[in-house]
Scaffold this motif. Structure first.
Motif, PDB file in Angstrom:
ATOM      1  N   ALA A  94      16.655 -85.998  51.334  1.00  9.42           N
ATOM      2  CA  ALA A  94      18.114 -86.006  51.282  1.00  9.42           C
ATOM      3  C   ALA A  94      18.632 -85.448  52.597  1.00  9.42           C
ATOM      4  CB  ALA A  94      18.631 -85.156  50.117  1.00  9.42           C
ATOM      5  N   PRO A  95      19.621 -86.075  53.203  1.00 15.56           N
ATOM      6  CA  PRO A  95      20.148 -85.546  54.465  1.00 15.56           C
ATOM      7  C   PRO A  95      20.883 -84.236  54.225  1.00 15.56           C
ATOM      8  CG  PRO A  95      21.521 -87.343  53.678  1.00 15.56           C
ATOM      9  CD  PRO A  95      20.325 -87.295  52.779  1.00 15.56           C
ATOM     10  N   ALA A  96      20.702 -83.310  55.165  1.00  9.81           N
ATOM     11  CA  ALA A  96      21.415 -82.033  55.085  1.00  9.81           C
ATOM     12  C   ALA A  96      22.663 -82.026  55.961  1.00  9.81           C
ATOM     13  CB  ALA A  96      20.483 -80.890  55.501  1.00  9.81           C
ATOM     14  N   PHE A  97      22.916 -83.117  56.692  1.00 15.20           N
ATOM     15  CA  PHE A  97      24.141 -83.241  57.484  1.00 15.20           C
ATOM     16  C   PHE A  97      25.204 -83.881  56.585  1.00 15.20           C
ATOM     17  CE2 PHE A  97      21.771 -83.891  61.815  1.00 15.20           C
ATOM     18  CZ  PHE A  97      21.006 -82.767  61.562  1.00 15.20           C
ATOM     19  N   GLN A  98      26.182 -83.099  56.179  1.00 16.39           N
ATOM     20  CA  GLN A  98      27.322 -83.543  55.373  1.00 16.39           C
ATOM     21  C   GLN A  98      26.966 -83.841  53.912  1.00 16.39           C
ATOM     22  OE1 GLN A  98      30.154 -83.103  56.618  1.00 16.39           O
ATOM     23  NE2 GLN A  98      30.275 -83.746  58.756  1.00 16.39           N
ATOM     24  N   PHE A  99      25.695 -83.625  53.529  1.00 17.82           N
ATOM     25  CA  PHE A  99      25.271 -83.801  52.145  1.00 17.82           C
ATOM     26  C   PHE A  99      24.347 -82.646  51.779  1.00 17.82           C
ATOM     27  CE2 PHE A  99      26.298 -87.939  53.823  1.00 17.82           C
ATOM     28  CZ  PHE A  99      27.071 -88.521  52.825  1.00 17.82           C
ATOM     29  N   GLY A 100      24.015 -82.526  50.500  1.00 22.37           N
ATOM     30  CA  GLY A 100      23.106 -81.484  50.062  1.00 22.37           C
ATOM     31  C   GLY A 100      22.403 -81.910  48.792  1.00 22.37           C
ATOM     32  N   HIS A 101      21.486 -81.065  48.320  1.00 21.99           N
ATOM     33  CA  HIS A 101      20.796 -81.356  47.063  1.00 21.99           C
ATOM     34  C   HIS A 101      20.555 -80.031  46.328  1.00 21.99           C
ATOM     35  CE1 HIS A 101      16.829 -79.988  48.617  1.00 21.99           C
ATOM     36  NE2 HIS A 101      17.291 -80.437  49.757  1.00 21.99           N
ATOM     37  N   PRO A 102      20.453 -80.067  45.008  1.00 20.31           N
ATOM     38  CA  PRO A 102      20.385 -78.823  44.229  1.00 20.31           C
ATOM     39  C   PRO A 102      19.251 -77.888  44.621  1.00 20.31           C
ATOM     40  CG  PRO A 102      20.860 -80.682  42.787  1.00 20.31           C
ATOM     41  CD  PRO A 102      20.541 -81.254  44.136  1.00 20.31           C
ATOM     42  N   PHE A 156      18.386 -73.428  56.984  1.00 22.73           N
ATOM     43  CA  PHE A 156      17.007 -73.915  56.924  1.00 22.73           C
ATOM     44  C   PHE A 156      16.610 -74.700  58.171  1.00 22.73           C
ATOM     45  CE2 PHE A 156      17.503 -73.682  52.163  1.00 22.73           C
ATOM     46  CZ  PHE A 156      16.497 -72.740  51.966  1.00 22.73           C
ATOM     47  N   CYS A 157      15.339 -74.560  58.530  1.00 22.08           N
ATOM     48  CA  CYS A 157      14.714 -75.399  59.550  1.00 22.08           C
ATOM     49  C   CYS A 157      13.282 -75.663  59.090  1.00 22.08           C
ATOM     50  CB  CYS A 157      14.801 -74.754  60.927  1.00 22.08           C
ATOM     51  SG  CYS A 157      14.080 -73.099  61.001  1.00 22.08           S
ATOM     52  N   ILE A 197      33.118 -79.380  61.641  1.00 21.14           N
ATOM     53  CA  ILE A 197      31.798 -78.741  61.643  1.00 21.14           C
ATOM     54  C   ILE A 197      31.900 -77.376  62.305  1.00 21.14           C
ATOM     55  CG2 ILE A 197      29.457 -78.891  62.601  1.00 21.14           C
ATOM     56  CD1 ILE A 197      29.767 -81.969  62.403  1.00 21.14           C
ATOM     57  N   GLU A 198      31.331 -76.353  61.643  1.00 18.91           N
ATOM     58  CA  GLU A 198      31.437 -74.991  62.174  1.00 18.91           C
ATOM     59  C   GLU A 198      30.322 -74.649  63.167  1.00 18.91           C
ATOM     60  OE1 GLU A 198      33.098 -74.937  57.918  1.00 18.91           O
ATOM     61  OE2 GLU A 198      31.021 -75.215  58.654  1.00 18.91           O
ATOM     62  N   LEU A 199      29.106 -75.162  62.931  1.00 18.65           N
ATOM     63  CA  LEU A 199      27.974 -74.858  63.802  1.00 18.65           C
ATOM     64  C   LEU A 199      27.286 -76.171  64.170  1.00 18.65           C
ATOM     65  CD1 LEU A 199      26.076 -72.764  65.162  1.00 18.65           C
ATOM     66  CD2 LEU A 199      24.744 -72.757  63.043  1.00 18.65           C
ATOM     67  N   PHE A 200      27.288 -76.507  65.446  1.00 20.89           N
ATOM     68  CA  PHE A 200      26.706 -77.776  65.893  1.00 20.89           C
ATOM     69  C   PHE A 200      25.209 -77.597  66.130  1.00 20.89           C
ATOM     70  CE2 PHE A 200      31.161 -78.372  66.490  1.00 20.89           C
ATOM     71  CZ  PHE A 200      31.375 -79.730  66.257  1.00 20.89           C
ATOM     72  N   HIS A 201      24.502 -77.542  65.029  1.00 26.08           N
ATOM     73  CA  HIS A 201      23.066 -77.293  65.082  1.00 26.08           C
ATOM     74  C   HIS A 201      22.444 -77.720  63.756  1.00 26.08           C
ATOM     75  CE1 HIS A 201      19.257 -75.415  66.043  1.00 26.08           C
ATOM     76  NE2 HIS A 201      19.308 -74.720  64.932  1.00 26.08           N
ATOM     77  N   GLY A 202      21.209 -78.189  63.809  1.00 24.58           N
ATOM     78  CA  GLY A 202      20.503 -78.559  62.589  1.00 24.58           C
ATOM     79  C   GLY A 202      19.342 -79.480  62.903  1.00 24.58           C
ATOM     80  N   TYR A 203      18.551 -79.788  61.870  1.00 22.98           N
ATOM     81  CA  TYR A 203      17.365 -80.625  62.025  1.00 22.98           C
ATOM     82  C   TYR A 203      17.339 -81.671  60.912  1.00 22.98           C
ATOM     83  CZ  TYR A 203      15.995 -76.593  64.833  1.00 22.98           C
ATOM     84  OH  TYR A 203      15.973 -75.570  65.747  1.00 22.98           O
ATOM     85  N   HIS A 211      14.332 -79.643  53.436  1.00 20.09           N
ATOM     86  CA  HIS A 211      13.692 -80.823  52.853  1.00 20.09           C
ATOM     87  C   HIS A 211      13.411 -80.579  51.362  1.00 20.09           C
ATOM     88  CE1 HIS A 211      10.759 -83.976  52.061  1.00 20.09           C
ATOM     89  NE2 HIS A 211      11.147 -84.545  53.192  1.00 20.09           N
ATOM     90  N   PRO A 212      13.673 -81.563  50.508  1.00 24.06           N
ATOM     91  CA  PRO A 212      13.498 -81.343  49.062  1.00 24.06           C
ATOM     92  C   PRO A 212      12.103 -80.857  48.671  1.00 24.06           C
ATOM     93  CG  PRO A 212      14.728 -83.355  49.439  1.00 24.06           C
ATOM     94  CD  PRO A 212      14.289 -82.882  50.789  1.00 24.06           C
TER      95      PRO A 212
END
Length: 450
Positions: A88-96, A118-119, A321-327, A332-333
């Motif tokens: 599941a993408p963590a950019f603009q989406f999430g998962h439980p 998370f990274c 977006i508050e922090l321009f950072h991520g992977y 990852h689920p």
């Protein structure tokens, strides 16, 4: 593609038929490929070679398999998650599972360390923390605070940020000028004053005051953060002197500097607590973690930030977006499911408490090697040990390398080495009998390589 002349054709399906293609990290590749140390499966306290020989794991894989290997509960959680949600993408989406894992990790952290980013590794975690620190001062209106302070002999992964604040020579010297605006505290180790210490040494707290000198040199208005390992691990196991970490916190508070603890190694029970910050009664502004968060089963790392750090970003228009950072693989689920299952194992089996109770047993056993030939120093803390060996003339590191190689092939023992130091960090499930087994194997190795 490897040529046919490089192929090693064998009948065992678990043995590779080509050793040429994989360029192994942090490995003497030519020596390895001449005499491979291959492992094909693992369970509990042991690895197994392709021919079925058991090798007791004295290092929890790579400081990470704290719950032991191939725990049924963790394997089942990963399998079930793979069937439900592969990615599941963590950019603009999430998962439980991501939110559940973050909440569980935050609950273990002391004070108001409440927010988890998370990274996928410790290297990514430290670079993430450094970027958060720099961005924090920017959004707080003090963008001139850009200088980062690390420590000699510190290890913070292999990203350019990590090796810049790190202080291990060979990790730095091949890669150019690295990040600008970085300074270093002195290492906390002195064999003259600390040799054969169990736990935190009495000598060395005053070394934290070197931060005052660095602050005077650069001015606190230019310094963003100080980053240290509570216990320096990869450099050869250097426990913090009593009072050292508290003094760093006091100086950082005095001058308005963020304090980052790199707990990639010390987190999740290695020192008998969820985090070393709890053991030492010090609340840093950020904690980095990885490795044992899910017992090494799926790549995962992260940063835990205090409330004031997180809140500084939560301003302005809500859609921005508050922090321009991520992977791509942040949270990852499969990694999150593994983390939740691993934290359940730690809690239900009281493995952090077990490590705390086993610490004196471990220390006494390891220190029984004190009088073996060429042992210069032994340091123990939690379920960790560092054993310094005397070098052979003109051949620094050869003795420890030989001990590692003989350990695997002749004794059925996996150890880690750095220079002439043997490092030990067994899974937290280790028994007293297994401690005795590791020590006796080490005793034979030290004598055989003297």
């Amino acid at each position: 593609m490897a040529s046919a002349t490089n192929l090693r054709v064998v009948s065992d399906a678990h043995t590779p038929n080509d050793l040429d293609s994989w360029w192994l990290p942090f490995t003497a590749n030519r020596a390895f490929k001449a005499r491979p140390r291959l492992i094909s499966r693992a369970k509990g306290m042991h690895y197994y070679t392709p021919d079925g020989r058991a090798v007791i794991d004295g290092v929890a894989g790579l400081w990470c398999c704290n719950a032991g290997h191939n725990r049924d509960e963790i394997v089942s959680a990963i399998q079930a998650q793979a069937q439900d949600l592969d990615f599941a993408p963590a950019f603009q989406f999430g998962h439980p599972q991501g939110f559940a894992a973050a909440a569980r990790i935050a609950q273990l952290a002391p004070g108001d360390l409440e927010h988890v980013f998370f990274c996928n590794s410790g290297s990514e975690a430290i670079d993430t923390a450094l970027k958060i620190a720099l961005a924090y001062w920017n959004v707080s209106g003090q963008g001139q605070k850009t200088r980062l302070i690390g420590r000699e002999r510190g290890y913070h992964g292999v990203g350019f940020g990590g090796i810049s604040v790190g202080g291990i020579v060979n990790n730095r010297k091949f890669f150019g000028s690295l990040l600008a605006g970085v300074d270093h505290l002195p290492a906390t180790y002195s064999r003259e004053h600390q040799a054969f210490t169990k736990g935190e040494p009495e000598w060395g707290a005053h070394l934290a005051d070197e931060l005052e000198r660095i602050v005077t040199l650069h001015d606190p208005s230019t310094i963003a953060a100080v980053v240290v390992e509570p216990m320096a691990g990869s450099t050869g196991v250097l426990p913090p002197p009593k009072g050292y970490l508290k003094r760093l916190r006091e100086i950082c508070d005095k001058h308005g500097i963020l304090l980052i603890f790199d707990e990639v190694i010390s987190g999740f029970g290695r020192l008998g607590f969820a985090f070393a910050a709890e053991r030492y009664g010090v609340i840093p502004d950020m904690i980095t973690f990885a490795k044992a968060v899910n017992s090494g089963t799926v790549p995962m790392g992260g940063v835990i930030a205090r409330k004031h750090v997180y809140d500084a970003f939560m301003k302005g228009p809500e859609h921005v977006i508050e922090l321009f950072h991520g992977y791509t693989y942040s949270g990852h689920p499969l990694a999150c499911a593994a983390a939740i299952a691993t934290l359940d194992v730690y809690r239900e089996e009281k493995l952090f408490e077990r490590a705390r109770a086993m610490e004196p047993v471990w220390a006494d056993a390891i220190h029984s090697l004190k009088d073996e030939p060429g042992v210069l120093d032994i340091r123990t803390l939690g379920l960790v040990a560092g054993i310094d060996l005397a070098s052979r003339p003109g051949a620094f590191g050869q003795r420890a390398f030989e001990a590692m190689d003989k350990g695997f092939h002749d004794e059925g023992l996996m150890i880690r080495i750095t220079g002439e130091t043997i490092a030990l960090t067994p899974p937290l499930i280790i028994s007293e009998n297994e401690i005795d087994e590791i020590v006796e194997k080490l005793r034979r190795l030290i004598r055989a390589t003297a």
